[in-house]
Design a protein around this motif. Structure first.
Motif, PDB file in Angstrom:
ATOM      1  N   VAL A 299     -39.956   1.527   4.662  1.00 25.10           N
ATOM      2  CA  VAL A 299     -39.089   0.383   4.952  1.00 25.10           C
ATOM      3  C   VAL A 299     -38.587  -0.174   3.627  1.00 25.10           C
ATOM      4  CG1 VAL A 299     -38.981  -1.938   5.918  1.00 25.10           C
ATOM      5  CG2 VAL A 299     -40.290  -0.149   7.101  1.00 25.10           C
ATOM      6  N   GLN A 300     -37.295  -0.365   3.539  1.00 25.69           N
ATOM      7  CA  GLN A 300     -36.684  -0.928   2.339  1.00 25.69           C
ATOM      8  C   GLN A 300     -36.252  -2.358   2.618  1.00 25.69           C
ATOM      9  OE1 GLN A 300     -35.310   2.187   3.656  1.00 25.69           O
ATOM     10  NE2 GLN A 300     -37.006   3.137   2.538  1.00 25.69           N
ATOM     11  N   LEU A 301     -36.437  -3.200   1.623  1.00 26.73           N
ATOM     12  CA  LEU A 301     -36.104  -4.615   1.751  1.00 26.73           C
ATOM     13  C   LEU A 301     -35.203  -5.032   0.596  1.00 26.73           C
ATOM     14  CD1 LEU A 301     -39.718  -5.914   2.483  1.00 26.73           C
ATOM     15  CD2 LEU A 301     -37.930  -5.464   4.161  1.00 26.73           C
ATOM     16  N   VAL A 302     -34.173  -5.809   0.927  1.00 26.31           N
ATOM     17  CA  VAL A 302     -33.261  -6.324  -0.088  1.00 26.31           C
ATOM     18  C   VAL A 302     -33.092  -7.818   0.126  1.00 26.31           C
ATOM     19  CG1 VAL A 302     -30.949  -6.217  -1.065  1.00 26.31           C
ATOM     20  CG2 VAL A 302     -32.057  -4.119  -0.243  1.00 26.31           C
ATOM     21  N   GLU A 303     -33.479  -8.607  -0.895  1.00 21.79           N
ATOM     22  CA  GLU A 303     -33.357 -10.068  -0.807  1.00 21.79           C
ATOM     23  C   GLU A 303     -32.050 -10.526  -1.430  1.00 21.79           C
ATOM     24  OE1 GLU A 303     -37.830  -9.466  -2.101  1.00 21.79           O
ATOM     25  OE2 GLU A 303     -35.875  -8.667  -2.690  1.00 21.79           O
ATOM     26  N   SER A 304     -31.615 -11.701  -0.993  1.00 21.39           N
ATOM     27  CA  SER A 304     -30.460 -12.355  -1.592  1.00 21.39           C
ATOM     28  C   SER A 304     -30.559 -13.852  -1.360  1.00 21.39           C
ATOM     29  CB  SER A 304     -29.153 -11.815  -1.000  1.00 21.39           C
ATOM     30  OG  SER A 304     -29.102 -12.052   0.388  1.00 21.39           O
ATOM     31  N   GLY A 305     -29.778 -14.605  -2.119  1.00 20.59           N
ATOM     32  CA  GLY A 305     -29.694 -16.041  -1.875  1.00 20.59           C
ATOM     33  C   GLY A 305     -30.382 -16.922  -2.895  1.00 20.59           C
ATOM     34  N   GLY A 306     -31.063 -16.340  -3.872  1.00 22.73           N
ATOM     35  CA  GLY A 306     -31.700 -17.170  -4.878  1.00 22.73           C
ATOM     36  C   GLY A 306     -30.678 -17.797  -5.808  1.00 22.73           C
ATOM     37  N   GLY A 307     -31.173 -18.655  -6.696  1.00 20.41           N
ATOM     38  CA  GLY A 307     -30.271 -19.275  -7.659  1.00 20.41           C
ATOM     39  C   GLY A 307     -30.896 -20.483  -8.312  1.00 20.41           C
ATOM     40  N   LEU A 308     -30.038 -21.227  -8.999  1.00 23.61           N
ATOM     41  CA  LEU A 308     -30.454 -22.452  -9.699  1.00 23.61           C
ATOM     42  C   LEU A 308     -29.927 -23.650  -8.921  1.00 23.61           C
ATOM     43  CD1 LEU A 308     -31.510 -24.054 -12.168  1.00 23.61           C
ATOM     44  CD2 LEU A 308     -29.273 -23.628 -13.239  1.00 23.61           C
ATOM     45  N   VAL A 309     -30.838 -24.547  -8.551  1.00 24.15           N
ATOM     46  CA  VAL A 309     -30.444 -25.746  -7.811  1.00 24.15           C
ATOM     47  C   VAL A 309     -31.171 -26.958  -8.371  1.00 24.15           C
ATOM     48  CG1 VAL A 309     -29.905 -24.535  -5.670  1.00 24.15           C
ATOM     49  CG2 VAL A 309     -32.225 -25.393  -6.058  1.00 24.15           C
ATOM     50  N   GLN A 310     -30.633 -28.112  -8.109  1.00 19.49           N
ATOM     51  CA  GLN A 310     -31.286 -29.355  -8.502  1.00 19.49           C
ATOM     52  C   GLN A 310     -32.343 -29.742  -7.473  1.00 19.49           C
ATOM     53  OE1 GLN A 310     -27.956 -32.098  -8.929  1.00 19.49           O
ATOM     54  NE2 GLN A 310     -28.057 -31.882 -11.163  1.00 19.49           N
ATOM     55  N   ALA A 311     -33.332 -30.449  -7.923  1.00 22.39           N
ATOM     56  CA  ALA A 311     -34.373 -30.944  -7.022  1.00 22.39           C
ATOM     57  C   ALA A 311     -33.735 -31.747  -5.891  1.00 22.39           C
ATOM     58  CB  ALA A 311     -35.358 -31.806  -7.791  1.00 22.39           C
ATOM     59  N   GLY A 312     -34.278 -31.535  -4.691  1.00 25.19           N
ATOM     60  CA  GLY A 312     -33.758 -32.217  -3.513  1.00 25.19           C
ATOM     61  C   GLY A 312     -32.714 -31.426  -2.740  1.00 25.19           C
ATOM     62  N   ARG A 313     -32.186 -30.393  -3.377  1.00 24.48           N
ATOM     63  CA  ARG A 313     -31.162 -29.561  -2.740  1.00 24.48           C
ATOM     64  C   ARG A 313     -31.808 -28.462  -1.904  1.00 24.48           C
ATOM     65  NH1 ARG A 313     -25.700 -31.252  -3.211  1.00 24.48           N
ATOM     66  NH2 ARG A 313     -25.430 -32.289  -5.217  1.00 24.48           N
ATOM     67  N   SER A 314     -30.942 -27.625  -1.292  1.00 23.39           N
ATOM     68  CA  SER A 314     -31.416 -26.578  -0.393  1.00 23.39           C
ATOM     69  C   SER A 314     -30.908 -25.211  -0.824  1.00 23.39           C
ATOM     70  CB  SER A 314     -30.936 -26.858   1.031  1.00 23.39           C
ATOM     71  OG  SER A 314     -31.430 -28.091   1.512  1.00 23.39           O
ATOM     72  N   LEU A 315     -31.640 -24.194  -0.398  1.00 19.12           N
ATOM     73  CA  LEU A 315     -31.228 -22.798  -0.551  1.00 19.12           C
ATOM     74  C   LEU A 315     -31.621 -22.043   0.703  1.00 19.12           C
ATOM     75  CD1 LEU A 315     -32.271 -21.583  -4.144  1.00 19.12           C
ATOM     76  CD2 LEU A 315     -29.956 -21.778  -3.241  1.00 19.12           C
ATOM     77  N   ARG A 316     -30.880 -20.992   0.980  1.00 19.34           N
ATOM     78  CA  ARG A 316     -31.240 -20.104   2.079  1.00 19.34           C
ATOM     79  C   ARG A 316     -31.396 -18.695   1.535  1.00 19.34           C
ATOM     80  NH1 ARG A 316     -27.915 -17.597   7.071  1.00 19.34           N
ATOM     81  NH2 ARG A 316     -29.524 -17.680   8.700  1.00 19.34           N
ATOM     82  N   LEU A 317     -32.597 -18.168   1.661  1.00 18.47           N
ATOM     83  CA  LEU A 317     -32.868 -16.807   1.238  1.00 18.47           C
ATOM     84  C   LEU A 317     -32.744 -15.871   2.435  1.00 18.47           C
ATOM     85  CD1 LEU A 317     -36.016 -17.327  -1.032  1.00 18.47           C
ATOM     86  CD2 LEU A 317     -33.589 -17.542  -1.610  1.00 18.47           C
ATOM     87  N   SER A 318     -32.217 -14.688   2.176  1.00 26.14           N
ATOM     88  CA  SER A 318     -32.072 -13.675   3.215  1.00 26.14           C
ATOM     89  C   SER A 318     -32.738 -12.381   2.780  1.00 26.14           C
ATOM     90  CB  SER A 318     -30.582 -13.388   3.490  1.00 26.14           C
ATOM     91  OG  SER A 318     -29.914 -14.548   3.923  1.00 26.14           O
ATOM     92  N   CYS A 319     -33.236 -11.648   3.749  1.00 27.44           N
ATOM     93  CA  CYS A 319     -33.866 -10.357   3.471  1.00 27.44           C
ATOM     94  C   CYS A 319     -33.416  -9.374   4.548  1.00 27.44           C
ATOM     95  CB  CYS A 319     -35.379 -10.491   3.470  1.00 27.44           C
ATOM     96  SG  CYS A 319     -36.270  -8.933   3.296  1.00 27.44           S
ATOM     97  N   ALA A 320     -32.837  -8.269   4.099  1.00 29.22           N
ATOM     98  CA  ALA A 320     -32.392  -7.221   5.002  1.00 29.22           C
ATOM     99  C   ALA A 320     -33.373  -6.058   4.954  1.00 29.22           C
ATOM    100  CB  ALA A 320     -30.999  -6.752   4.615  1.00 29.22           C
ATOM    101  N   ALA A 321     -33.870  -5.673   6.121  1.00 27.82           N
ATOM    102  CA  ALA A 321     -34.811  -4.556   6.216  1.00 27.82           C
ATOM    103  C   ALA A 321     -34.104  -3.335   6.782  1.00 27.82           C
ATOM    104  CB  ALA A 321     -35.992  -4.932   7.099  1.00 27.82           C
ATOM    105  N   SER A 322     -34.471  -2.176   6.286  1.00 27.65           N
ATOM    106  CA  SER A 322     -33.912  -0.929   6.801  1.00 27.65           C
ATOM    107  C   SER A 322     -34.968   0.166   6.704  1.00 27.65           C
ATOM    108  CB  SER A 322     -32.656  -0.532   6.020  1.00 27.65           C
ATOM    109  OG  SER A 322     -32.968  -0.326   4.648  1.00 27.65           O
ATOM    110  N   GLY A 323     -34.742   1.217   7.469  1.00 25.40           N
ATOM    111  CA  GLY A 323     -35.682   2.339   7.442  1.00 25.40           C
ATOM    112  C   GLY A 323     -36.488   2.405   8.724  1.00 25.40           C
TER     113      GLY A 323
END
Length: 115
Positions: free
Chosen positions: A2-26
């Motif tokens: 099974v292969q996994l690829v993440e995305s959605g990281g980054g630099l944000v200020q405290a109090g803000r939001s992020l959404r991480l995604s992971c795509a699985a295949s195989g």
């Protein structure tokens, strides 16, 4: 495998939001657990959140009420909605897939929260 690829990281200020995604295949099995782990500088990797194929979830105490894990099994995707981020959430976040036959990891995505 099974292969996994993440995305959605980054630099944000405290109090803000992020959404991480992971795509699985195989060789995805119908019964599995997918989750997010993180490793902060100088610390051991820790479990952030997991979600089973039946929808059951588990969270690290320090993220309860701020982070939400979800999945779209039809698309073999898992997500981590991270709200009210804190500087101590800074880490490399890794996607994980576990099933009867496989235990796979993604390459990681950096999340940096500035104060």
């Amino acid at each position: 495998q099974v292969q996994l690829v993440e995305s959605g990281g980054g630099l944000v200020q405290a109090g803000r939001s992020l959404r991480l995604s992971c795509a699985a295949s195989g060789s995805i099995e119908s019964i599995n657990i997918m989750g997010w782990y993180r490793r902060a500088p100088g610390k051991q990797r820790e479990l952030v959140a997991t979600i089973s194929s039946s929808g059951g979830t588990d969270y690290l105490d320090s993220v309860k009420g701020r982070f939400t894990i979800s999945r779209d099994s039809a698309k073999n995707m898992v997500y981590l909605q991270a709200n009210t981020l804190r500087p101590e959430d800074t880490a490399v976040y890794y996607c994980n897939y576990r099933s009867r036959w496989w235990n796979s990891w993604g390459q990681g995505t950096q999340v940096t929260v500035s104060s």
